[in-house]
Design a protein around this motif. Structure first.
Motif, PDB file in Angstrom:
ATOM      1  N   GLY A 165      -3.084   2.237  -2.459  1.00 50.23           N
ATOM      2  CA  GLY A 165      -2.040   3.256  -2.433  1.00 50.23           C
ATOM      3  C   GLY A 165      -2.020   4.092  -3.693  1.00 50.23           C
ATOM      4  N   ILE A 166      -2.215   3.451  -4.850  1.00 54.59           N
ATOM      5  CA  ILE A 166      -2.239   4.194  -6.113  1.00 54.59           C
ATOM      6  C   ILE A 166      -3.421   5.157  -6.138  1.00 54.59           C
ATOM      7  CG2 ILE A 166      -2.552   3.938  -8.603  1.00 54.59           C
ATOM      8  CD1 ILE A 166      -0.946   1.371  -8.456  1.00 54.59           C
ATOM      9  N   MET A 167      -4.565   4.725  -5.635  1.00 58.22           N
ATOM     10  CA  MET A 167      -5.741   5.597  -5.612  1.00 58.22           C
ATOM     11  C   MET A 167      -5.506   6.838  -4.753  1.00 58.22           C
ATOM     12  SD  MET A 167      -8.902   2.893  -5.330  1.00 58.22           S
ATOM     13  CE  MET A 167      -9.993   4.238  -4.858  1.00 58.22           C
ATOM     14  N   LEU A 168      -4.900   6.655  -3.592  1.00 58.57           N
ATOM     15  CA  LEU A 168      -4.654   7.799  -2.712  1.00 58.57           C
ATOM     16  C   LEU A 168      -3.711   8.802  -3.361  1.00 58.57           C
ATOM     17  CD1 LEU A 168      -4.306   5.998   0.758  1.00 58.57           C
ATOM     18  CD2 LEU A 168      -6.269   7.265  -0.130  1.00 58.57           C
ATOM     19  N   GLY A 169      -2.658   8.321  -3.998  1.00 57.39           N
ATOM     20  CA  GLY A 169      -1.736   9.233  -4.658  1.00 57.39           C
ATOM     21  C   GLY A 169      -2.312   9.858  -5.912  1.00 57.39           C
ATOM     22  N   PHE A 170      -3.219   9.133  -6.577  1.00 60.66           N
ATOM     23  CA  PHE A 170      -3.796   9.636  -7.815  1.00 60.66           C
ATOM     24  C   PHE A 170      -4.705  10.832  -7.560  1.00 60.66           C
ATOM     25  CE2 PHE A 170      -6.361   9.206 -11.769  1.00 60.66           C
ATOM     26  CZ  PHE A 170      -5.303   9.246 -12.662  1.00 60.66           C
ATOM     27  N   VAL A 171      -5.275  10.929  -6.357  1.00 60.30           N
ATOM     28  CA  VAL A 171      -6.114  12.088  -6.021  1.00 60.30           C
ATOM     29  C   VAL A 171      -5.304  13.372  -6.140  1.00 60.30           C
ATOM     30  CG1 VAL A 171      -7.398  13.201  -4.154  1.00 60.30           C
ATOM     31  CG2 VAL A 171      -7.661  10.758  -4.546  1.00 60.30           C
ATOM     32  N   MET A 172      -4.075  13.373  -5.619  1.00 56.80           N
ATOM     33  CA  MET A 172      -3.230  14.558  -5.704  1.00 56.80           C
ATOM     34  C   MET A 172      -2.683  14.754  -7.114  1.00 56.80           C
ATOM     35  SD  MET A 172      -3.787  15.320  -2.693  1.00 56.80           S
ATOM     36  CE  MET A 172      -3.013  16.903  -2.932  1.00 56.80           C
ATOM     37  N   ARG A 173      -2.480  13.678  -7.832  1.00 54.41           N
ATOM     38  CA  ARG A 173      -1.998  13.791  -9.207  1.00 54.41           C
ATOM     39  C   ARG A 173      -3.006  14.534 -10.082  1.00 54.41           C
ATOM     40  NH1 ARG A 173       2.697  13.265 -11.682  1.00 54.41           N
ATOM     41  NH2 ARG A 173       3.125  11.374 -10.489  1.00 54.41           N
ATOM     42  N   GLN A 192     -15.696   4.876  -8.490  1.00 53.75           N
ATOM     43  CA  GLN A 192     -16.604   5.831  -9.108  1.00 53.75           C
ATOM     44  C   GLN A 192     -16.335   7.243  -8.612  1.00 53.75           C
ATOM     45  OE1 GLN A 192     -20.740   4.943  -8.466  1.00 53.75           O
ATOM     46  NE2 GLN A 192     -21.470   6.737  -9.609  1.00 53.75           N
ATOM     47  N   ALA A 193     -16.093   7.385  -7.290  1.00 54.71           N
ATOM     48  CA  ALA A 193     -15.785   8.701  -6.740  1.00 54.71           C
ATOM     49  C   ALA A 193     -14.482   9.243  -7.317  1.00 54.71           C
ATOM     50  CB  ALA A 193     -15.700   8.624  -5.214  1.00 54.71           C
ATOM     51  N   LEU A 194     -13.494   8.359  -7.521  1.00 57.06           N
ATOM     52  CA  LEU A 194     -12.221   8.797  -8.093  1.00 57.06           C
ATOM     53  C   LEU A 194     -12.404   9.207  -9.552  1.00 57.06           C
ATOM     54  CD1 LEU A 194      -9.198   9.126  -7.560  1.00 57.06           C
ATOM     55  CD2 LEU A 194      -8.875   6.777  -8.343  1.00 57.06           C
ATOM     56  N   ALA A 195     -13.259   8.505 -10.288  1.00 56.15           N
ATOM     57  CA  ALA A 195     -13.518   8.872 -11.682  1.00 56.15           C
ATOM     58  C   ALA A 195     -14.211  10.228 -11.767  1.00 56.15           C
ATOM     59  CB  ALA A 195     -14.364   7.799 -12.353  1.00 56.15           C
ATOM     60  N   VAL A 196     -15.166  10.473 -10.872  1.00 55.93           N
ATOM     61  CA  VAL A 196     -15.830  11.779 -10.834  1.00 55.93           C
ATOM     62  C   VAL A 196     -14.829  12.871 -10.484  1.00 55.93           C
ATOM     63  CG1 VAL A 196     -17.597  13.145  -9.655  1.00 55.93           C
ATOM     64  CG2 VAL A 196     -18.073  10.782 -10.288  1.00 55.93           C
ATOM     65  N   ARG A 221       0.830  -1.205   0.000  1.00 55.65           N
ATOM     66  CA  ARG A 221       0.000   0.000   0.000  1.00 55.65           C
ATOM     67  C   ARG A 221       0.864   1.254   0.000  1.00 55.65           C
ATOM     68  NH1 ARG A 221      -5.029   0.968   4.143  1.00 55.65           N
ATOM     69  NH2 ARG A 221      -5.479  -1.141   3.345  1.00 55.65           N
ATOM     70  N   ILE A 222       1.922   1.246   0.791  1.00 52.96           N
ATOM     71  CA  ILE A 222       2.812   2.407   0.834  1.00 52.96           C
ATOM     72  C   ILE A 222       3.526   2.587  -0.499  1.00 52.96           C
ATOM     73  CG2 ILE A 222       4.866   3.353   1.962  1.00 52.96           C
ATOM     74  CD1 ILE A 222       3.957   1.949   4.530  1.00 52.96           C
ATOM     75  N   LEU A 223       3.961   1.494  -1.105  1.00 52.16           N
ATOM     76  CA  LEU A 223       4.646   1.580  -2.393  1.00 52.16           C
ATOM     77  C   LEU A 223       3.707   2.083  -3.477  1.00 52.16           C
ATOM     78  CD1 LEU A 223       7.302   1.027  -3.882  1.00 52.16           C
ATOM     79  CD2 LEU A 223       6.455  -1.286  -4.348  1.00 52.16           C
ATOM     80  N   GLY A 224       2.431   1.710  -3.424  1.00 51.50           N
ATOM     81  CA  GLY A 224       1.467   2.215  -4.389  1.00 51.50           C
ATOM     82  C   GLY A 224       1.337   3.724  -4.331  1.00 51.50           C
ATOM     83  N   LEU A 232     -12.366   8.320   0.886  1.00 53.27           N
ATOM     84  CA  LEU A 232     -12.368   7.417  -0.258  1.00 53.27           C
ATOM     85  C   LEU A 232     -12.427   5.959   0.160  1.00 53.27           C
ATOM     86  CD1 LEU A 232     -12.266   7.822  -3.335  1.00 53.27           C
ATOM     87  CD2 LEU A 232      -9.812   7.408  -3.232  1.00 53.27           C
ATOM     88  N   LEU A 233     -11.866   5.637   1.319  1.00 58.05           N
ATOM     89  CA  LEU A 233     -11.772   4.253   1.763  1.00 58.05           C
ATOM     90  C   LEU A 233     -12.837   3.886   2.784  1.00 58.05           C
ATOM     91  CD1 LEU A 233      -7.901   3.986   2.115  1.00 58.05           C
ATOM     92  CD2 LEU A 233      -9.322   3.562   0.120  1.00 58.05           C
TER      93      LEU A 233
END
Length: 266
Positions: free
Chosen positions: A85-93, A173-177, A25-28, A257-258
């Protein structure tokens, strides 16, 4: 007679999974978060930092599921942790990309679309204005202690969604929105520059209509370029509160998100 130390396969599996699943999770997060995933940071440093953070955090986490690591269910849990982990970082991306979109729209209106600059973060050529605004929003992200907040949310996520629990179905779905705001935020942040250049182009059109001998190519481009930079100079300080609000919304989305019923992106 000295007693021999016997370690069973179950104990070895429990010890390995105790660190491997949180490490995934941390690496993601390290792979998708804008600062930690920067290509200017060596991969050894990223991996070492993720490993050290895992060793420090693992003793404080809830109990791990009693599932063999080398099994179909264990691999599924590993991939699930990597996805979290990827989802959490993708929010800031997405926030960073929205600012780059604003730079692309503004540079196209100013006539600077041809001025491309190599961005090592994306390994592609982007407008120079997008690169400048990207650096501005990155510095603002650091000024707001963004990486520390992201790491705090990551660590809290192990209590919100412990290892072994399935990812909420509404999270993707929330991340896509949330990703759909790239275009709306990009247009919103560049709108003052676009409006100023629209008025400038209308004025040039009226001048050309009134005086047909007026050379629009010799006078129009320097004028739009000058007006664009003046508008950008006046607008950038006003962007700070708006970008801070977007960052606060991002941190709130990461926390929700989680959860079982994630909050929809604003």
């Amino acid at each position: 007679m000295a007693a021999s130390l016997v370690i069973s396969d179950l104990q070895i599996n429990a010890l390995v999974s105790f660190f491997v699943w949180p490490f995934a999770r941390i690496l993601g997060l390290m792979l998708s978060e804008p600062i930690f995933s920067s290509r200017s940071i060596p991969r050894r440093f990223k991996g070492g930092f993720a490993l050290i953070l895992t060793v420090l955090v693992a003793p404080l986490l809830p109990p791990m599921p009693a599932v063999p690591l080398v099994s179909a269910e264990g691999v599924a849990i590993l991939l699930n942790q990597l996805l979290i982990g990827i989802m959490l970082g993708f929010v800031m991306r997405i926030v960073m990309t929205a600012m780059e979109m604003a730079g692309m729209i503004a540079s196209a209106q100013m006539g600077l679309g041809f001025a491309m600059f190599f961005d090592p973060q994306h390994s592609a050529s982007v407008p120079a204005l997008s690169r400048v605004l990207s650096m501005f929003v990155t510095l603002l992200y650091l000024a707001l202690n963004g990486p520390q907040i992201v790491l705090s949310v990551l660590i809290d996520s192990f209590n919100t969604l412990p290892v072994g629990q399935a990812l909420p179905t509404d999270s993707l779905q929330a991340l896509a929105v949330w990703g759909g705001h790239i275009f709306s935020w990009g247009l919103w942040l560049s709108l003052p520059v676009v409006a100023a250049l629209l008025v400038t182009n209308l004025a040039i059109g009226v001048m050309t209509r009134a005086a047909p001998q007026f050379n629009i190519f010799a006078f129009g481009f320097p004028l739009t370029l000058m007006i664009g930079f003046i508008a950008l100079y006046l607008v950038v300080p006003l962007m700070v509160p708006a970008i801070e609000t977007i960052y606060q919304q991002s941190f709130g989305l990461m926390r929700s998100l989680l959860q079982a019923a994630p909050v929809a992106a604003p």
